[in-house]
Design a protein around this motif. Structure first.
Motif, short mmCIF file in Angstrom:
data_model
loop_
_atom_site.label_atom_id
_atom_site.label_comp_id
_atom_site.label_asym_id
_atom_site.label_seq_id
_atom_site.Cartn_x
_atom_site.Cartn_y
_atom_site.Cartn_z
N ALA A 145 33.38 32.21 43.84
CA ALA A 145 34.01 32.71 45.07
C ALA A 145 35.39 33.27 44.78
N VAL A 146 36.15 32.64 43.89
CA VAL A 146 37.47 33.15 43.53
C VAL A 146 37.34 34.48 42.80
N LEU A 147 36.34 34.58 41.91
CA LEU A 147 36.12 35.85 41.20
C LEU A 147 35.75 36.97 42.16
N VAL A 148 34.88 36.70 43.11
CA VAL A 148 34.49 37.71 44.09
C VAL A 148 35.69 38.11 44.94
N ALA A 149 36.50 37.15 45.36
CA ALA A 149 37.68 37.47 46.15
C ALA A 149 38.66 38.31 45.34
N GLY A 150 38.79 38.03 44.07
CA GLY A 150 39.66 38.85 43.22
C GLY A 150 39.15 40.26 43.08
N LEU A 151 37.85 40.45 42.93
CA LEU A 151 37.28 41.79 42.84
C LEU A 151 37.44 42.56 44.14
N VAL A 152 37.27 41.88 45.26
CA VAL A 152 37.47 42.53 46.57
C VAL A 152 38.93 42.94 46.72
N ALA A 153 39.85 42.08 46.34
CA ALA A 153 41.28 42.40 46.44
C ALA A 153 41.62 43.57 45.53
N LEU A 154 41.02 43.63 44.36
CA LEU A 154 41.27 44.74 43.44
C LEU A 154 40.73 46.05 44.01
N ALA A 155 39.56 46.00 44.65
CA ALA A 155 38.98 47.20 45.23
C ALA A 155 39.79 47.68 46.43
N VAL A 156 40.30 46.79 47.22
CA VAL A 156 41.08 47.18 48.41
C VAL A 156 42.44 47.73 48.00
N SER A 157 43.03 47.18 46.96
CA SER A 157 44.36 47.60 46.57
C SER A 157 44.36 48.88 45.72
#
Length: 78
Positions: free
Chosen positions: A53-65
């Motif tokens: 879940a932390v890895l997915v959240a990090g990838l989502v944050a990277l895609a949004v930023s």
């Protein structure tokens, strides 16, 4: 001499009786039943879903930023 034969006969007669009673008054040795203990798997400090879940959240944050929008202020002047 007859006394000697009598003593030998008495000793030979009591020898098997003494061996038969040897240890007759000892307590019976009872072994404890064998108990099979299954090992318990150690639990980790984090549940199995936290790290993914932390890895997915990090990838989502990277895609949004990501900064690849076409609305730059410099290119708005036509």
């Amino acid at each position: 001499m007859p006394f000697r034969k009598l003593a030998i006969a008495t000793a030979l007669a009591t020898l098997p009786a003494g061996a038969a009673l040897a240890g007759g008054f000892a307590d019976e040795i009872v072994e404890a039943p064998v108990q099979i203990v299954e090992p318990v798997a150690p639990r980790g400090s984090l549940p199995g879903w936290v790290i993914p879940a932390v890895l997915v959240a990090g990838l989502v944050a990277l895609a949004v930023s990501g900064d690849d929008s076409d609305d730059d202020e410099d290119s708005a002047a036509f």
